[in-house]
Structures are given as C-alpha cells and as structure tokens.
Design a protein around this motif. Structure first.
Motif, PDB file in Angstrom:
ATOM      1  N   ALA A  72       3.252  56.930  31.127  1.00 42.88           N
ATOM      2  CA  ALA A  72       4.469  57.619  31.574  1.00 42.88           C
ATOM      3  C   ALA A  72       5.680  56.736  31.298  1.00 42.88           C
ATOM      4  O   ALA A  72       6.782  57.230  31.071  1.00 42.88           O
ATOM      5  N   THR A  73       5.481  55.429  31.316  1.00 40.82           N
ATOM      6  CA  THR A  73       6.572  54.512  30.985  1.00 40.82           C
ATOM      7  C   THR A  73       7.107  54.833  29.591  1.00 40.82           C
ATOM      8  O   THR A  73       8.314  54.973  29.386  1.00 40.82           O
ATOM      9  N   ASP A 180      10.547  62.763  36.355  1.00 35.55           N
ATOM     10  CA  ASP A 180       9.355  61.906  36.326  1.00 35.55           C
ATOM     11  C   ASP A 180       8.411  62.493  37.378  1.00 35.55           C
ATOM     12  O   ASP A 180       8.664  62.404  38.578  1.00 35.55           O
ATOM     13  N   SER A 203       1.145  60.817  33.970  1.00 38.34           N
ATOM     14  CA  SER A 203       0.308  59.667  33.607  1.00 38.34           C
ATOM     15  C   SER A 203      -1.133  59.881  34.077  1.00 38.34           C
ATOM     16  O   SER A 203      -1.353  60.183  35.249  1.00 38.34           O
ATOM     17  N   HIS A 205      -3.692  58.037  34.850  1.00 40.06           N
ATOM     18  CA  HIS A 205      -4.398  57.257  35.875  1.00 40.06           C
ATOM     19  C   HIS A 205      -3.941  57.558  37.305  1.00 40.06           C
ATOM     20  O   HIS A 205      -4.460  56.977  38.258  1.00 40.06           O
ATOM     21  N   LYS A 206      -2.976  58.475  37.454  1.00 40.62           N
ATOM     22  CA  LYS A 206      -2.536  58.820  38.816  1.00 40.62           C
ATOM     23  C   LYS A 206      -3.289  60.025  39.362  1.00 40.62           C
ATOM     24  O   LYS A 206      -3.132  60.380  40.518  1.00 40.62           O
TER      25      LYS A 206
HETATM   26  N1  PLP Z   1       6.818  56.722  37.350  1.00 41.18           N
HETATM   27  C1  PLP Z   1       6.273  56.650  38.568  1.00 41.18           C
HETATM   28  C2  PLP Z   1       6.869  57.436  39.683  1.00 41.18           C
HETATM   29  C3  PLP Z   1       5.138  55.861  38.790  1.00 41.18           C
HETATM   30  O1  PLP Z   1       4.598  55.795  40.007  1.00 41.18           O
HETATM   31  C4  PLP Z   1       4.600  55.124  37.698  1.00 41.18           C
HETATM   32  C5  PLP Z   1       3.455  54.226  37.911  1.00 41.18           C
HETATM   33  O2  PLP Z   1       3.384  53.490  38.865  1.00 41.18           O
HETATM   34  C6  PLP Z   1       5.205  55.251  36.450  1.00 41.18           C
HETATM   35  C7  PLP Z   1       6.307  56.056  36.302  1.00 41.18           C
HETATM   36  C8  PLP Z   1       4.666  54.535  35.254  1.00 41.18           C
HETATM   37  O3  PLP Z   1       3.480  55.139  34.824  1.00 41.18           O
HETATM   38  P1  PLP Z   1       2.513  54.397  33.767  1.00 41.18           P
HETATM   39  O4  PLP Z   1       1.622  53.516  34.579  1.00 41.18           O
HETATM   40  O5  PLP Z   1       1.748  55.506  33.096  1.00 41.18           O
HETATM   41  O6  PLP Z   1       3.373  53.680  32.827  1.00 41.18           O
END
Ligand code: PLP
Length: 378
Positions: A72-73, A180, A203, A205-206
């Motif tokens: 997601a980053t 997001d 993402s 893994h969530k």
């Molecule tokens: N945005 C939110 C709200 C998140 O909680 C996270 C992860 O902790 C991210 C973005 C980043 O996700 P990723 O681990 O896939 O880069």
C-alpha cells in the motif's frame, strides 16, 4: 503463560490457512512469468487476471481499474506523486493523522513539486470536520485542481472517516478523492459505484493475506502514469514482474474476508468491546483513545494508561508475558515520544498508549489473559 497472544493485527495479520494452501500450490506448480507467451507464462498470467477479477468484483470496480503493487506504501506513493504530475493537482487537502507513507510523500511534493498541502484539524477523537473540508475545497479549487487524501480507518486510534459523506462532497465540488483504505478494505463493504472515489489503496497483509503485495483502484476517469518504470506489466501502470503468488494470495484472502465479513466483524467487535469494558472496570484512570469518535474501526483498541514511569516498560512487559501489542510511541534521536497521531489528537504526553488490535482468530480467553496481565502491571 506458555501460549503467545497476538493482538497486533493492525500491523499485520496471520495468513489464513486457505490462503497459504493456495499460495503453496501456485509456488509448487505455476512458476511461469506472466509476461511469457508459452503455456507456463499463460497460466501465471491467468492466475493474476483471476485475482484482479476477484478484487474488482468485491469493490464493484471494472477489472481495468485494479492494479497490483508491492505494498500500500507503493500504491499511495504512486497515486499522490502521479496525480500531481498527470492530473495537474495544485492543492492536496489531507489530515495530520495519515500513515507515514502518505505524510512523507506529501512532504516531498510540497518541497519538490510546489504543491500546496493543507492539513485539516482533527479533534480529540481523530474526527475531521467536513464543514472545514468543504470550505477549504471551495477556497482552493479556484487556484487549480484539488486532491483530497483521507484515510478511511486510522491505523493507530481507529477513528473511522464518513467516507460516503467525503466522497459526495468531493464529487459535488469536482475534486479528486483518494482514500487509504488499508485498515478497512475487506472489513467494511465498499462499492465504488456508490461511493465515488478517484483512488483507493489496500494491502494484502492486513486482511490475512501475504505481505509485500498491495493494490490500488483508479477510476477510469482520472488516469495517471506509472511511478515504477520498466516493462509493460499491469497494463503499463506498474513495471516489474508480477508477484503472481502474492497477488493470488491477496485476492483469495480478500474474498474469504468478504465472504465472512459479518461474522468476522461481529467477533472482533465483541472481543474489543469486552476488552474495553474490562479495562474500564478494573484499571484506574484508564482511557480508550477515540472512544467518542463518530465511528470507530471494530478491531482497534487504543488504550491510554496513567502509570507514570512504568509506562515505558509496558510493551516490554507485555512481550515478556507473550503478548504482542503495539506501542503508541515513535523514537527519534533516542527519545521516545507519542506518535504523530497521538500528538494530533492531543494525547497527554505523561500517559502511555498501547494499541491492541484484534482479529477473528483471537478468543475471549486471550482477552481475559491480557486483562489479567495488565491489571498486575498497574
Ligand atoms: N496505510 C495504513 C493506514 C497502514 O496501516 C499501513 C500499514 O501499516 C500502510 C498504509 C502501509 O501498508 P504496507 O505495509 O502495505 O506498505
């Protein structure tokens, strides 16, 4: 205590056993590169495209609007960076409680692309004021294109945005809206035909899928160019050989979560509510951050303790007892301080916050054990 207890599901979730099985099957049998034209490649390609169909169906998008990334980053970086370049965005309205991957990107855009970044005020519950958002949109859209970037669910304190209201506001004012949705995708129903977003990100893994794989939705009306350059993968939107195993795992996990959404959410809500009731009853001066928010994520309980010096050892002590939770602190120059989210909601610095985040794999017995340990630490 012999058994470990994992209550850090907002950081990452255990992979669902069905997802592991599927991923192993793909790793063992389908190693082709999706860009290769032979049968191994075609099979890998069909795995990726099946996954795209699944994800698109769950959010009610068309398949051409879903793009896989490494995280997601990366999705958030792509959306923000390229919206400025390709859509001509001049002003971004966001909030100080966004994830670092949004905040750091906004900093970069402000310093290198001369974008005006405006942060909404958040109250003690982490809620934004939609009236303030509306007046800022109206004020700034005269100067050029505006993008509103607001997370759906806050990963630290659990405040939930009224996404329908914000989407309607953005649509009415003809400004772009990115959300997001990392903490809500799968958990909360989203239909992009009804809730008009320009972009959303998620993402794997969530929601009990693998790490290192994410995705974004891009509405066909606001097409941006890729951030990562190279091959023509992801219909020229994201170069790099597709992580076909991870992509299949992400889609399967999202599907499983969506299929069992009501039961999963009922379970985590029950665990969280019971946990908070017990803490409020048994621990003096304990507070739940964002308890009074208009809406809250069902799986996050951000607990503020008034235990002075001992506070710094809380996470460490929980860990010694086999409990994995998350600190509400950040560390810079060797000094611990409240995270940017806690600072933004005005959390008093003498208190210590710990985030407990549940999944449907947790049990009431585990909650009882955590409460017992916390009571002993006071
Ligand atoms: N945005 C939110 C709200 C998140 O909680 C996270 C992860 O902790 C991210 C973005 C980043 O996700 P990723 O681990 O896939 O880069």
């Amino acid at each position: 205590m012999s058994q470990k207890i994992y209550v850090d599901n907002a950081a990452s979730t255990p992979i669902d056993p069905h997802v592991i099985k599927l991923m192993v099957e793909i790793m063992e049998n389908h190693h082709g590169n999706p860009s290769s034209i032979h049968s191994h490649g075609r099979k890998a390609k069909s795995i990726v495209e099946e996954a795209r169909k699944k994800v698109a169906k769950i959010i009610n998008a068309s398949v051409g609007e879903v793009f896989f990334t490494s995280s997601a980053t990366e999705a958030n970086n792509t959306i923000l960076m390229r919206s400025v370049k390709d859509l001509g965005v001049k002003t971004i309205i966001s909030s100080p409680t966004e994830h670092d991957c949004v905040l750091r990107t906004l900093e970069r855009l402000e310093s290198e692309a001369s974008v005006e970044v405006i942060f909404l005020k958040v109250d003690h519950q982490g809620d934004i004021d939609t009236a303030e958002l509306e007046s800022l949109i109206i004020e700034h859209k005269i100067n050029g294109k505006v993008l509103v970037s607001l997370m759906h669910g806050n990963n630290e304190v659990g405040t939930l945005l009224d996404i329908e209201k914000v989407a309607a506001l953005c649509q009415a004012n003809e400004v772009y809206f990115h959300s997001d949705m990392v903490q809500t995708i799968g958990k909360m129903e989203i239909d992009v035909q009804k809730t008009k977003l320009s972009f959303l990100s998620g993402s794997g893994h969530k929601f009990h899928g693998p790490k290192g794989v994410g995705f974004f939705y891009m509405n066909a009306e606001n097409i941006i160019q890729p951030l990562i350059l190279g091959g023509a993968q992801e219909r020229n939107m994201r170069a790099g050989t597709e992580n076909s195993v991870g992509i299949a795992g992400l889609a399967e996990a999202l599907q499983l979560y969506a299929n069992n959404r009501a039961a999963n959410i009922a379970k985590v809500t029950q665990l969280r509510d019971y946990f908070e009731q017990q803490l409020l009853k048994l621990i003096p001066k304990v507070k739940i951050n964002a308890l009074g928010a208009t809406n809250r994520l069902p799986h996050i309980s951000s607990v503020s303790f008034d235990i002075g010096e001992k506070g710094d050892l809380l996470i460490f002590n929980l860990d010694i007892h086999g409990i994995s939770a998350s600190s509400g602190s950040a560390c810079s120059s060797g000094i611990e301080h409240d995270s940017h989210v806690l600072i933004a909601i005005g959390h008093p610095s003498h208190r210590k916050t710990v985030r407990f985040s549940f999944s449907h794999f947790n049990t009431m017995e585990e909650v009882d054990q955590i409460v017992e340990i916390l009571c002993k630490m006071q």
